[in-house]
Write an enzyme that holds these catalytic residues in place. Sequence first.
Site, mmCIF file in Angstrom:
data_model
loop_
_atom_site.group_PDB
_atom_site.id
_atom_site.type_symbol
_atom_site.label_atom_id
_atom_site.label_comp_id
_atom_site.label_asym_id
_atom_site.label_seq_id
_atom_site.Cartn_x
_atom_site.Cartn_y
_atom_site.Cartn_z
ATOM 1 N N ASN A 1 -2.366 -0.696 -5.064
ATOM 2 C CA ASN A 1 -3.747 -0.867 -4.905
ATOM 3 C C ASN A 1 -4.334 -0.090 -5.586
ATOM 4 O O ASN A 1 -4.537 1.120 -5.123
ATOM 5 C CB ASN A 1 -4.007 -0.964 -3.409
ATOM 6 C CG ASN A 1 -5.475 -1.226 -3.376
ATOM 7 O OD1 ASN A 1 -6.327 -1.736 -4.228
ATOM 8 N ND2 ASN A 1 -6.093 -1.176 -2.121
ATOM 9 N N HIS B 1 -8.832 -6.263 3.003
ATOM 10 C CA HIS B 1 -8.550 -4.686 2.846
ATOM 11 C C HIS B 1 -9.681 -3.860 3.718
ATOM 12 O O HIS B 1 -10.811 -4.204 3.881
ATOM 13 C CB HIS B 1 -8.546 -3.912 1.479
ATOM 14 C CG HIS B 1 -8.125 -2.701 1.369
ATOM 15 N ND1 HIS B 1 -9.069 -1.517 1.605
ATOM 16 C CD2 HIS B 1 -6.809 -2.236 1.197
ATOM 17 C CE1 HIS B 1 -8.052 -0.478 1.594
ATOM 18 N NE2 HIS B 1 -6.863 -0.744 1.252
ATOM 19 N N GLY C 1 -5.719 6.871 2.567
ATOM 20 C CA GLY C 1 -6.205 7.870 1.823
ATOM 21 C C GLY C 1 -6.485 9.323 2.476
ATOM 22 O O GLY C 1 -7.008 10.377 1.859
ATOM 23 N N GLU D 1 -2.068 -1.571 7.850
ATOM 24 C CA GLU D 1 -2.797 -0.252 7.406
ATOM 25 C C GLU D 1 -3.703 0.260 8.422
ATOM 26 O O GLU D 1 -4.914 -0.066 8.646
ATOM 27 C CB GLU D 1 -3.616 -0.456 6.144
ATOM 28 C CG GLU D 1 -2.660 -1.284 5.128
ATOM 29 C CD GLU D 1 -3.251 -0.830 3.709
ATOM 30 O OE1 GLU D 1 -2.798 -0.174 2.778
ATOM 31 O OE2 GLU D 1 -4.702 -1.468 3.484
HETATM 32 C C1 PEP Z 1 -4.755 1.534 0.480
HETATM 33 O O1 PEP Z 1 -5.684 1.516 -0.052
HETATM 34 O O2 PEP Z 1 -4.155 0.146 0.904
HETATM 35 C C2 PEP Z 1 -3.646 2.549 0.992
HETATM 36 C C3 PEP Z 1 -2.847 2.417 1.649
HETATM 37 O O3 PEP Z 1 -4.155 3.683 0.125
HETATM 38 P P1 PEP Z 1 -3.419 5.124 0.299
HETATM 39 O O4 PEP Z 1 -1.922 4.818 0.206
HETATM 40 O O5 PEP Z 1 -4.046 6.025 -0.694
HETATM 41 O O6 PEP Z 1 -3.488 5.702 1.669
#
Ligand code: PEP
Length: 253
Positions: free
Chosen positions: A9, A97, A175, A169
Amino acid sequence: MRKQIAAANWKMNCTFQEGEKLMDGILKAEIKLADHQLAIFAVPYPYLLMTRSEVEEEKNYYAAAQNCHHKKSGAYTGEVSAQMLHSLNISYCLVGHSERREYNAETNEMLAEKIDLCLENFITPIFCCGEPLNIREAGTQNEYVAKQLEESLFHLPADKIKSIIIAYEPIWAIGTGKTASTEQAQEIHHYLRSVIAGKYGNDIANEIPILYGGSVKANNAKEIFGCADVDGGLVGGASLVANDFIEIIKALK
Ligand code: PEP
């Protein structure tokens, strides 16, 4: 074997030229994917055709959109419909998301509409769910994510839910550099599968890939993807560095 997926992503990162260079860098590694493995690149809209043509010759590599609008068409300036994506031969799209839920006030009900439009247009939705920190701290994450599935996916008949990809997630891990432990990831992925089984039965629940997202990196992907109910990852930051994402693809079961 269930599909195992490394999904990038890019969010709102990279110029077009940087994006091309990133794709070239990843494809230069010539990682041959097995039939059950996929590498999917969710890129900004203006880069979809470039990405699609970069991966055209590669088995099981795909371009994906990061979003589509929840209405079919019409006076929605600046928006992109599922039908438009289909007309570009795009066959995957992120839906829900957490950043879109937060900054664009996307609700579970709107996401159900997006899911329907994706499926009507032969696009596989990668449906994102996951709880914020306060919910995790209160210990009510299971109920929270189950509700997200129920309100956005469970109107689908069995033959349609089978074609969905889910990405769990936890928002507190996106992040932030904090990942869920393998125990936490396995526990909630297993729970999500049991919720799907409760509605659609074990056979269907066992077919649906559930990706983990939240600070997946080159050095932890193998361990996380090794969990029985984790079928790969949705990756933000580390998908912007060719060598890191190469290692993440290689970590797929
Ligand atoms: C995301 O944006 O879906 C994500 C998991 O970001 P990161 O890997 O940077 O935590």
